[in-house]
Scaffold this motif. Structure first.
Motif, short mmCIF file in Angstrom:
data_model
loop_
_atom_site.label_atom_id
_atom_site.label_comp_id
_atom_site.label_asym_id
_atom_site.label_seq_id
_atom_site.Cartn_x
_atom_site.Cartn_y
_atom_site.Cartn_z
N PHE A 90 0.81 -1.22 0.00
CA PHE A 90 0.00 0.00 0.00
C PHE A 90 0.85 1.27 0.00
O PHE A 90 1.84 1.37 0.72
CB PHE A 90 -0.88 0.05 1.26
N ILE A 91 0.39 2.24 -0.77
CA ILE A 91 0.93 3.60 -0.72
C ILE A 91 -0.20 4.50 -0.23
O ILE A 91 -1.30 4.44 -0.80
CB ILE A 91 1.36 4.08 -2.13
N PRO A 92 0.00 5.29 0.81
CA PRO A 92 1.23 5.56 1.55
C PRO A 92 1.39 4.71 2.83
O PRO A 92 2.39 4.84 3.52
CB PRO A 92 1.03 7.03 1.96
N LEU A 93 0.43 3.83 3.11
CA LEU A 93 0.39 3.17 4.42
C LEU A 93 1.66 2.39 4.75
O LEU A 93 2.12 2.37 5.89
CB LEU A 93 -0.82 2.24 4.48
N GLN A 94 2.26 1.74 3.75
CA GLN A 94 3.42 0.89 4.04
C GLN A 94 4.74 1.56 3.75
O GLN A 94 5.78 0.91 3.78
CB GLN A 94 3.32 -0.41 3.23
N GLN A 95 4.71 2.84 3.47
CA GLN A 95 5.97 3.55 3.20
C GLN A 95 6.51 4.16 4.49
O GLN A 95 5.75 4.52 5.39
CB GLN A 95 5.73 4.66 2.18
N ASP A 96 7.82 4.31 4.53
CA ASP A 96 8.46 4.97 5.67
C ASP A 96 9.02 6.32 5.22
O ASP A 96 9.31 6.50 4.03
CB ASP A 96 9.62 4.11 6.19
N PRO A 97 9.19 7.25 6.19
CA PRO A 97 9.87 8.49 5.85
C PRO A 97 11.30 8.18 5.41
O PRO A 97 11.86 7.22 5.94
CB PRO A 97 9.88 9.28 7.15
N PRO A 98 11.92 8.91 4.53
CA PRO A 98 11.38 10.11 3.88
C PRO A 98 10.51 9.81 2.66
O PRO A 98 9.79 10.67 2.19
CB PRO A 98 12.64 10.86 3.46
N GLU A 99 10.54 8.56 2.13
CA GLU A 99 9.79 8.27 0.91
C GLU A 99 8.30 8.58 1.08
O GLU A 99 7.64 9.11 0.18
CB GLU A 99 9.96 6.77 0.57
N HIS A 100 7.77 8.25 2.26
CA HIS A 100 6.35 8.37 2.55
C HIS A 100 5.81 9.79 2.32
O HIS A 100 4.71 9.98 1.80
CB HIS A 100 6.14 7.94 4.01
N HIS A 101 6.61 10.80 2.68
CA HIS A 101 6.10 12.16 2.80
C HIS A 101 5.46 12.68 1.50
O HIS A 101 4.33 13.17 1.50
CB HIS A 101 7.24 13.09 3.25
N ALA A 102 6.18 12.57 0.39
CA ALA A 102 5.70 13.17 -0.86
C ALA A 102 4.42 12.48 -1.34
O ALA A 102 3.48 13.13 -1.83
CB ALA A 102 6.78 13.08 -1.93
#
Ligand code: HEM
Length: 401
Positions: A90-102
């Protein structure tokens, strides 16, 4: 449920056997089933041998602190069930910072409050239509005949697709809410993707004013969305916004059916309904999350090792007396700041649909209480609940005169 050997870094006095998908007594009371794990003066973190073995935070302050700790805990794992995260991505649920932010910023723009406000009359129409059909019957199966339908309708409206898609989406929603074992997680993902694919292609080629178009029109790090990322994001919204709202609306109805005084208070003073919605969402949190450790963390006298998984139940934060005074009591005058409770999460991943979910809850309460007479639980049919990452009523029979 798989039971595995316990890693050497887990102290013996922290070991329990607690299946988050089936806590003891969950069918009767999801909340009591979880509260049994949080003993007064007991440990703030335990290790369960169930589901491959993982930690569970049981004290409110620890649940909250670890949930907010995106530097040392990752969201990649998605769930304690091995493999689920790799399937869903899932995007953004499974992303971590810093990738998640944008990515999150783009999704948030799609949920800007003006769009939520504009959607409200539609939610109200759907709620009214359903209630008009149910009211003369004097009884209903609330989950199946109201709670599961409202968010489906709203999701179809949000993404601007024909309401005739409802049966198809409902079948998917049902597999998500009440999996009957006929579909693997991969099949469920593929079915969701197959449903979404034509709409994603259309919205990317010819953006409209619907939710997907709004989000997909926002560049991420200056780049247009790739088709794969778009799929992962739309899948996240589909799976994130159905089961959760179903569960929350069900819990609010359950509370009111058990508490005629609270029904009467809200009917007498509908201006209290927004505060009541916040308090009901605090008192009946249904979503819990999993995190995987990306470095060792020492907490509550134990060391969580890199690679371990920890389960963070919002229920054990919101219903901890150290988090809220008399947490089991529903008090519409608490004047809560909704970011104080963890029902919608904490920090970087806090729910992007929180405003929408709150609006749906308020509209449900306003419309149901103004059109329905006093209602109660059906004495002849039991309430049934299920556990899992989203706990919910599976059966909620209501009656009225
Ligand atoms: C009462 C209803 C809802 C509840 C209780 C709820 C709960 C949550 C929670 C606890 C999180 C944080 C997850 C984490 O930290 O890992 C979350 C995130 C999220 N929710 Fe909701 N949610 C609800 C409704 C919705 C709706 C209506 C949508 C969209 C249609 C939605 C979409 C999302 C998305 C996309 C995320 C990921 C945000 C991020 O990772 O930055 N949710 N939700």
């Amino acid at each position: 449920m798989t039971v595995t050997s316990v890693p050497a870094h887990v102290p013996a006095d922290r070991i329990v056997d607690f299946d988050i998908f089936n806590p003891p007594g969950v069918e009767q009371d999801y909340f009591a089933a979880w509260q049994g794990l949080a003993r007064p003066n007991g440990p703030g973190i335990v290790w369960t041998t169930a589901n491959g073995g993982h930690w569970i935070a049981t004290r409110g302050e620890i649940v909250r602190a670890l949930w907010a700790d995106t530097a040392r805990l990752s969201s990649e794992v998605l769930a304690v069930t091995p493999g689920l995260g790799e399937v869903m991505r899932f995007i953004p649920l499974q992303q971590d910072p810093p990738e998640h932010h944008a990515y999150r910023m783009a999704v948030m723009k799609g949920f800007a409050s003006r769009h939520i406000v504009a959607l409200e009359p539609r939610v109200r129409d759907v709620a009214r239509d359903l209630i008009v059909g149910l009211a003369p019957r004097g009884q209903c199966e609330f989950m199946e005949e109201f709670a599961e339908i409202l968010p489906l309708h709203i999701f179809l409206t949000l993404i601007d697709v024909p309401l005739t898609d409802r049966p198809r989406l409902r079948a998917l929603g049902a597999q998500l809410t009440r999996p009957d074992g006929s579909m693997s997680v991969e099949q469920l993902r593929d079915a969701a993707d197959a449903y979404l694919a034509p709409y994603i292609a259309e919205r990317m080629a010819h953006p409209g004013d619907d939710l997907f178009s709004r989000i997909l029109a926002e560049p991420v790090n200056g780049q247009p969305w790739s088709v794969d990322d778009a799929r992962r994001m739309c899948r996240n919204l589909l799976f994130g916004g159905l089961d959760t709202v179903v569960a929350a609306v069900g819990m609010a109805a359950l509370h009111l059916a058990r508490h005629p005084d609270d029904q009467a208070a809200l009917r007498a003073d509908p201006a209290c309904i927004p505060d009541a919605a916040d308090e009901l969402m605090r008192r009946y949190p249904t979503v819990s999350v999993s995190r995987n450790l990306i470095e060792d963390v020492a907490v509550d006298g134990v060391t969580l090792k890199r690679g371990d998984i920890i389960y963070l139940p919002s229920i054990l934060h919101n219903l901890d007396p150290a988090s809220f005074d008399a947490p089991d009591a529903v008090r519409f005058d608490r004047k809560l700041n909704p970011t104080r409770h963890t029902t919608m999460g904490v920090g970087a991943h806090r729910c992007v649909g929180a405003g929408l979910a709150r609006m749906e809850m308020i509209v449900f309460l306003e419309e149901w209480l103004s059109a329905m007479p006093a209602f109660r639980l059906d004495p002849d049919r039991p309430v049934r609940m299920k556990g899992g990452n989203v706990g919910a009523c599976t059966q909620l029979p209501l009656r009225w005169d």
